[in-house]
Design a protein around this motif. Structure first.
Motif, PDB file in Angstrom:
ATOM      1  N   TRP A  95       0.837  -1.182   0.000  1.00 29.41           N
ATOM      2  CA  TRP A  95       0.000   0.000   0.000  1.00 29.41           C
ATOM      3  C   TRP A  95       0.881   1.245   0.000  1.00 29.41           C
ATOM      4  O   TRP A  95       1.880   1.315   0.717  1.00 29.41           O
ATOM      5  CB  TRP A  95      -0.905   0.015   1.235  1.00 29.41           C
ATOM      6  CG  TRP A  95      -1.982  -1.029   1.216  1.00 29.41           C
ATOM      7  CD1 TRP A  95      -1.911  -2.271   1.755  1.00 29.41           C
ATOM      8  CD2 TRP A  95      -3.272  -0.908   0.634  1.00 29.41           C
ATOM      9  NE1 TRP A  95      -3.092  -2.949   1.546  1.00 29.41           N
ATOM     10  CE2 TRP A  95      -3.948  -2.137   0.865  1.00 29.41           C
ATOM     11  CE3 TRP A  95      -3.933   0.103  -0.069  1.00 29.41           C
ATOM     12  CZ2 TRP A  95      -5.246  -2.364   0.419  1.00 29.41           C
ATOM     13  CZ3 TRP A  95      -5.232  -0.125  -0.505  1.00 29.41           C
ATOM     14  CH2 TRP A  95      -5.866  -1.336  -0.269  1.00 29.41           C
ATOM     15  N   CYS A  97      -0.410   4.057   0.948  1.00 31.14           N
ATOM     16  CA  CYS A  97      -0.926   4.781   2.102  1.00 31.14           C
ATOM     17  C   CYS A  97      -1.651   3.763   2.977  1.00 31.14           C
ATOM     18  O   CYS A  97      -1.925   2.642   2.547  1.00 31.14           O
ATOM     19  CB  CYS A  97      -1.864   5.926   1.688  1.00 31.14           C
ATOM     20  SG  CYS A  97      -3.352   5.381   0.845  1.00 31.14           S
ATOM     21  N   ALA A  98      -1.968   4.134   4.180  1.00 28.93           N
ATOM     22  CA  ALA A  98      -2.656   3.206   5.081  1.00 28.93           C
ATOM     23  C   ALA A  98      -4.066   2.926   4.545  1.00 28.93           C
ATOM     24  O   ALA A  98      -4.814   3.873   4.253  1.00 28.93           O
ATOM     25  CB  ALA A  98      -2.730   3.799   6.484  1.00 28.93           C
ATOM     26  N   GLN A 100      -6.737   1.900   6.030  1.00 31.93           N
ATOM     27  CA  GLN A 100      -7.817   2.371   6.889  1.00 31.93           C
ATOM     28  C   GLN A 100      -8.053   3.872   6.790  1.00 31.93           C
ATOM     29  O   GLN A 100      -9.084   4.372   7.253  1.00 31.93           O
ATOM     30  CB  GLN A 100      -7.545   1.991   8.352  1.00 31.93           C
ATOM     31  CG  GLN A 100      -6.226   2.497   8.897  1.00 31.93           C
ATOM     32  CD  GLN A 100      -5.110   1.496   8.700  1.00 31.93           C
ATOM     33  OE1 GLN A 100      -5.208   0.604   7.856  1.00 31.93           O
ATOM     34  NE2 GLN A 100      -4.054   1.649   9.502  1.00 31.93           N
ATOM     35  N   ASP A 101      -7.107   4.588   6.172  1.00 33.65           N
ATOM     36  CA  ASP A 101      -7.280   6.031   5.981  1.00 33.65           C
ATOM     37  C   ASP A 101      -7.990   6.379   4.675  1.00 33.65           C
ATOM     38  O   ASP A 101      -8.253   7.563   4.419  1.00 33.65           O
ATOM     39  CB  ASP A 101      -5.916   6.727   6.006  1.00 33.65           C
ATOM     40  CG  ASP A 101      -5.226   6.590   7.365  1.00 33.65           C
ATOM     41  OD1 ASP A 101      -5.946   6.358   8.361  1.00 33.65           O
ATOM     42  OD2 ASP A 101      -3.984   6.699   7.410  1.00 33.65           O
ATOM     43  N   LEU A 102      -8.286   5.392   3.862  1.00 36.77           N
ATOM     44  CA  LEU A 102      -8.942   5.659   2.587  1.00 36.77           C
ATOM     45  C   LEU A 102     -10.428   5.920   2.777  1.00 36.77           C
ATOM     46  O   LEU A 102     -11.009   5.587   3.821  1.00 36.77           O
ATOM     47  CB  LEU A 102      -8.753   4.465   1.641  1.00 36.77           C
ATOM     48  CG  LEU A 102      -7.331   4.151   1.190  1.00 36.77           C
ATOM     49  CD1 LEU A 102      -7.313   2.866   0.382  1.00 36.77           C
ATOM     50  CD2 LEU A 102      -6.755   5.299   0.363  1.00 36.77           C
ATOM     51  N   ASP A 103     -11.030   6.507   1.769  1.00 37.33           N
ATOM     52  CA  ASP A 103     -12.474   6.722   1.757  1.00 37.33           C
ATOM     53  C   ASP A 103     -13.138   5.428   1.303  1.00 37.33           C
ATOM     54  O   ASP A 103     -13.121   5.087   0.118  1.00 37.33           O
ATOM     55  CB  ASP A 103     -12.828   7.877   0.817  1.00 37.33           C
ATOM     56  CG  ASP A 103     -14.308   8.225   0.880  1.00 37.33           C
ATOM     57  OD1 ASP A 103     -15.022   7.650   1.728  1.00 37.33           O
ATOM     58  OD2 ASP A 103     -14.749   9.053   0.061  1.00 37.33           O
ATOM     59  N   TYR A 104     -13.715   4.694   2.239  1.00 34.49           N
ATOM     60  CA  TYR A 104     -14.280   3.385   1.924  1.00 34.49           C
ATOM     61  C   TYR A 104     -15.497   3.508   1.015  1.00 34.49           C
ATOM     62  O   TYR A 104     -15.776   2.593   0.243  1.00 34.49           O
ATOM     63  CB  TYR A 104     -14.647   2.656   3.219  1.00 34.49           C
ATOM     64  CG  TYR A 104     -13.501   1.866   3.812  1.00 34.49           C
ATOM     65  CD1 TYR A 104     -13.639   0.538   4.156  1.00 34.49           C
ATOM     66  CD2 TYR A 104     -12.256   2.457   4.017  1.00 34.49           C
ATOM     67  CE1 TYR A 104     -12.593  -0.196   4.693  1.00 34.49           C
ATOM     68  CE2 TYR A 104     -11.206   1.743   4.550  1.00 34.49           C
ATOM     69  CZ  TYR A 104     -11.375   0.414   4.888  1.00 34.49           C
ATOM     70  OH  TYR A 104     -10.325  -0.296   5.406  1.00 34.49           O
ATOM     71  N   LYS A 136      -8.628  -4.391   7.935  1.00 32.67           N
ATOM     72  CA  LYS A 136      -8.018  -3.242   8.612  1.00 32.67           C
ATOM     73  C   LYS A 136      -9.063  -2.329   9.253  1.00 32.67           C
ATOM     74  O   LYS A 136      -8.799  -1.764  10.329  1.00 32.67           O
ATOM     75  CB  LYS A 136      -7.178  -2.448   7.608  1.00 32.67           C
ATOM     76  CG  LYS A 136      -5.971  -3.208   7.077  1.00 32.67           C
ATOM     77  CD  LYS A 136      -4.968  -3.525   8.163  1.00 32.67           C
ATOM     78  CE  LYS A 136      -3.799  -4.363   7.648  1.00 32.67           C
ATOM     79  NZ  LYS A 136      -3.081  -3.739   6.527  1.00 32.67           N
ATOM     80  N   ALA A 137     -10.222  -2.153   8.642  1.00 29.97           N
ATOM     81  CA  ALA A 137     -11.255  -1.269   9.204  1.00 29.97           C
ATOM     82  C   ALA A 137     -12.630  -1.917   9.010  1.00 29.97           C
ATOM     83  O   ALA A 137     -13.386  -1.523   8.109  1.00 29.97           O
ATOM     84  CB  ALA A 137     -11.197   0.109   8.561  1.00 29.97           C
ATOM     85  N   LYS A 140     -16.091   0.154   8.981  1.00 30.38           N
ATOM     86  CA  LYS A 140     -16.437   1.023   7.863  1.00 30.38           C
ATOM     87  C   LYS A 140     -17.143   0.283   6.726  1.00 30.38           C
ATOM     88  O   LYS A 140     -17.472   0.915   5.713  1.00 30.38           O
ATOM     89  CB  LYS A 140     -15.171   1.689   7.304  1.00 30.38           C
ATOM     90  CG  LYS A 140     -14.494   2.653   8.263  1.00 30.38           C
ATOM     91  CD  LYS A 140     -13.305   3.338   7.595  1.00 30.38           C
ATOM     92  CE  LYS A 140     -12.643   4.338   8.521  1.00 30.38           C
ATOM     93  NZ  LYS A 140     -11.500   5.025   7.863  1.00 30.38           N
TER      94      LYS A 140
END
Length: 273
Positions: A95, A97-98, A100-104, A136-137, A140
């Motif tokens: 990845w 970027c992380a 879990q920081d993405l816009d799901y 990871k999330a 969400k």
């Protein structure tokens, strides 16, 4: 009648009449479409209905995941690692970027849409990316669930076994990891489980042997998915699964444990008296 008219009339013999009738019988019949006026004409045959192959693979259109991956909008790539464990939580991904920081609401439906891609490399990248985002999330996933129904349905309707297995694994991960997703999926069973009814009985009888490649057989993957849906779907999950797949047997209340004496109806009747 005047004699000139009598001489112009041509009389056929019996042999000629029989030959003429025989030639009319041997004349090829025209094939006409059904429910038309042509079907009422003589020497016609109605065209039979077209045969439909239920298990035939359907053409797959270019997915949004491939378009965005080509443009460089997908922040993930394959790493050099190999996924050896079946139930691993770490996937061979890199990845940028992380996750879990993405816009799901934006990225997760795109990853699920990539499950119906014909290219195996792109399909595996979309599958591992979607499963990693779910792990990871997991909290969400529930708000994005309505947007993932159409991509999952598109993957099931391709009638490709490998694509269906990839979509079923993502569906299992959503139900088992994300909270409240199993109960929220119950209203969408009629859209998702119609194709599963076709492949559910394609089992391989191995006798006393054990096949380690259980996850490669579509019937076993469907059975595991239905069991997960019933366990996590609440009290109304079994009756809705049974409506779409009549041959499904409950894994929560198997028939061998529900005898005549120990059935729920019988036990409740005995408690009254």
């Amino acid at each position: 009648m005047c004699p000139e008219v009598k001489e112009s009339v041509h009389h056929l013999t019996g042999k000629q009449c029989r030959e003429l009738l025989y030639m009319r019988m041997k004349k090829p019949k025209r094939i006409v479409p059904a429910f038309t006026y042509q079907a009422l004409q003589s020497n016609t045959v109605v065209e039979p209905p077209k045969k439909i192959d239920l298990f035939k693979k359907r053409p797959v259109k270019e997915t949004f995941f491939r378009v965005y991956l080509r443009r460089g909008d997908i922040p993930v790539a394959r790493s050099g690692k190999v996924l050896r464990k079946k139930n691993a939580t770490e996937f061979p991904l890199k990845w940028f970027c992380a996750p879990q920081d993405l816009d799901y609401c934006y990225y997760l439906p795109i990853f699920v849409d990539g499950l119906s891609d014909s290219d195996i490399e792109i399909r595996q990248l979309a599958q591992y990316g979607a499963m990693d985002m779910i792990v990871k999330a997991p909290h969400k996933v529930l708000p994005v669930l309505p947007k993932m129904i159409l991509p999952l349905k598109r993957a099931f309707n391709t009638r490709d076994k490998k694509i269906i297995i990839a979509a079923l694994k993502v569906l299992q991960m959503m139900v088992l990891v994300a909270p409240c997703v199993g109960q929220a999926l119950v209203p969408y069973y009629r859209q998702l489980l119609a194709v599963c009814n076709l492949y559910k009985n394609l089992n391989v009888n191995l006798g006393n042997f054990i096949d380690p490649d259980r996850e490669r057989r579509i019937a076993d993957v469907i059975e595991d998915t239905l069991n997960a849906l019933e366990k996590c779907g609440g009290p109304n999950a079994f009756i809705n699964i049974k409506y779409m797949i009549p041959t499904y047997e409950s894994c929560v209340y198997p028939l061998c444990d529900l005898g005549v004496e120990n059935s729920p109806a019988e036990s409740s009747h005995q408690k009254k008296y």
